[in-house]
Design an enzyme around this catalytic site. Structure first.
Site, PDB file in Angstrom:
ATOM      1  N   CYS A 106      42.115  39.483  -7.597  1.00 49.34           N
ATOM      2  CA  CYS A 106      43.233  39.462  -6.646  1.00 49.34           C
ATOM      3  C   CYS A 106      44.602  39.256  -6.998  1.00 49.34           C
ATOM      4  O   CYS A 106      45.688  39.878  -6.639  1.00 49.34           O
ATOM      5  CB  CYS A 106      42.788  38.410  -5.418  1.00 49.34           C
ATOM      6  SG  CYS A 106      41.257  38.911  -4.604  1.00 49.34           S
ATOM      7  N   CYS A 142      41.643  34.729  -7.372  1.00 53.02           N
ATOM      8  CA  CYS A 142      40.865  34.862  -8.479  1.00 53.02           C
ATOM      9  C   CYS A 142      41.869  36.077  -9.500  1.00 53.02           C
ATOM     10  O   CYS A 142      42.631  36.507  -8.951  1.00 53.02           O
ATOM     11  CB  CYS A 142      39.280  35.736  -8.175  1.00 53.02           C
ATOM     12  SG  CYS A 142      39.448  37.402  -7.652  1.00 53.02           S
ATOM     13  N   HIS A 152      37.125  41.032  -1.306  1.00 58.05           N
ATOM     14  CA  HIS A 152      37.541  39.656  -0.935  1.00 58.05           C
ATOM     15  C   HIS A 152      38.577  39.494  -0.156  1.00 58.05           C
ATOM     16  O   HIS A 152      39.398  40.569   0.441  1.00 58.05           O
ATOM     17  CB  HIS A 152      38.472  39.089  -2.539  1.00 58.05           C
ATOM     18  CG  HIS A 152      37.450  38.528  -3.509  1.00 58.05           C
ATOM     19  ND1 HIS A 152      38.003  38.015  -4.591  1.00 58.05           N
ATOM     20  CD2 HIS A 152      36.248  38.708  -3.552  1.00 58.05           C
ATOM     21  CE1 HIS A 152      36.916  37.877  -5.438  1.00 58.05           C
ATOM     22  NE2 HIS A 152      35.630  38.010  -4.618  1.00 58.05           N
ATOM     23  N   GLU A 202      41.704  38.680   0.311  1.00 62.70           N
ATOM     24  CA  GLU A 202      43.088  39.056  -0.082  1.00 62.70           C
ATOM     25  C   GLU A 202      43.262  40.568  -0.293  1.00 62.70           C
ATOM     26  O   GLU A 202      44.064  41.161  -0.029  1.00 62.70           O
ATOM     27  CB  GLU A 202      43.431  38.531  -1.592  1.00 62.70           C
ATOM     28  CG  GLU A 202      43.631  37.025  -1.562  1.00 62.70           C
ATOM     29  CD  GLU A 202      42.076  36.370  -2.065  1.00 62.70           C
ATOM     30  OE1 GLU A 202      41.349  36.807  -1.514  1.00 62.70           O
ATOM     31  OE2 GLU A 202      42.235  35.657  -2.959  1.00 62.70           O
TER      32      GLU A 202
END
Ligand SMILES: [Zn+2]
Length: 151
Positions: A86, A83, A53, A55
């Site tokens: 993260c 999410c 992801h 992040e």
């Protein structure tokens, strides 16, 4: 506010890059002393890695750059609400500030799970909300169209 728009726009450009690579269009940038020290976008498809992801990638790049594990003096701009995974990583990194664009409507956003950020993390949302949301919508619509064509 002006500064938030400026940095979110960089995160949004990352999201656009992801869109053109057929990745879920989420982008992130890490700011330290008003400088962009890392930027990234989602790469879960290309890397075949569910943890890729924006992040997480940005956190890794920023840690490497600063040679620090804690992000207490940094601000993370991300186009979509993080999410659960993260948010957990941001908690552990003791993020100074988190700014996100739009809420995550796929039920993956951390707020829907009652997950809290680190007590020292301040956060704001709604910066470039419409653009961030529309890009996601456009992406998922195009995927649905592609799937229909295959059938
Ligand atoms: Zn995530």
């Amino acid at each position: 506010m002006k500064k938030d728009m400026f940095f979110m726009n960089i995160a949004f450009q990352e999201a656009c890059i992801a869109f053109h690579k057929n990745e879920i269009p989420i982008g992130a940038v890490m700011i330290h002393n008003n400088f962009v020290i890392a930027k990234a976008h989602n790469l879960t498809e290309k890397s075949k890695n569910i943890t890729a992801h924006a992040e997480i990638i940005v956190l890794n790049l920023a840690s490497h750059y600063l040679e620090k594990k804690y992000m207490t003096e940094c601000t993370l701009y991300v186009t979509i609400e993080p999410c659960v995974m993260c948010a957990g990583a941001l908690f552990l990194s003791r993020m100074g500030r988190l700014v996100y664009g739009a809420s995550n409507h796929s039920n993956l956003g951390f707020l829907g799970y009652g997950i809290r950020l680190h007590p020292k993390t301040t956060f704001s949302s709604g910066i470039m909300e419409q653009q961030c949301k529309l890009l996601m919508k456009k992406f998922f619509l195009s995927i649905r169209r592609k799937k229909k064509k295959i059938k």
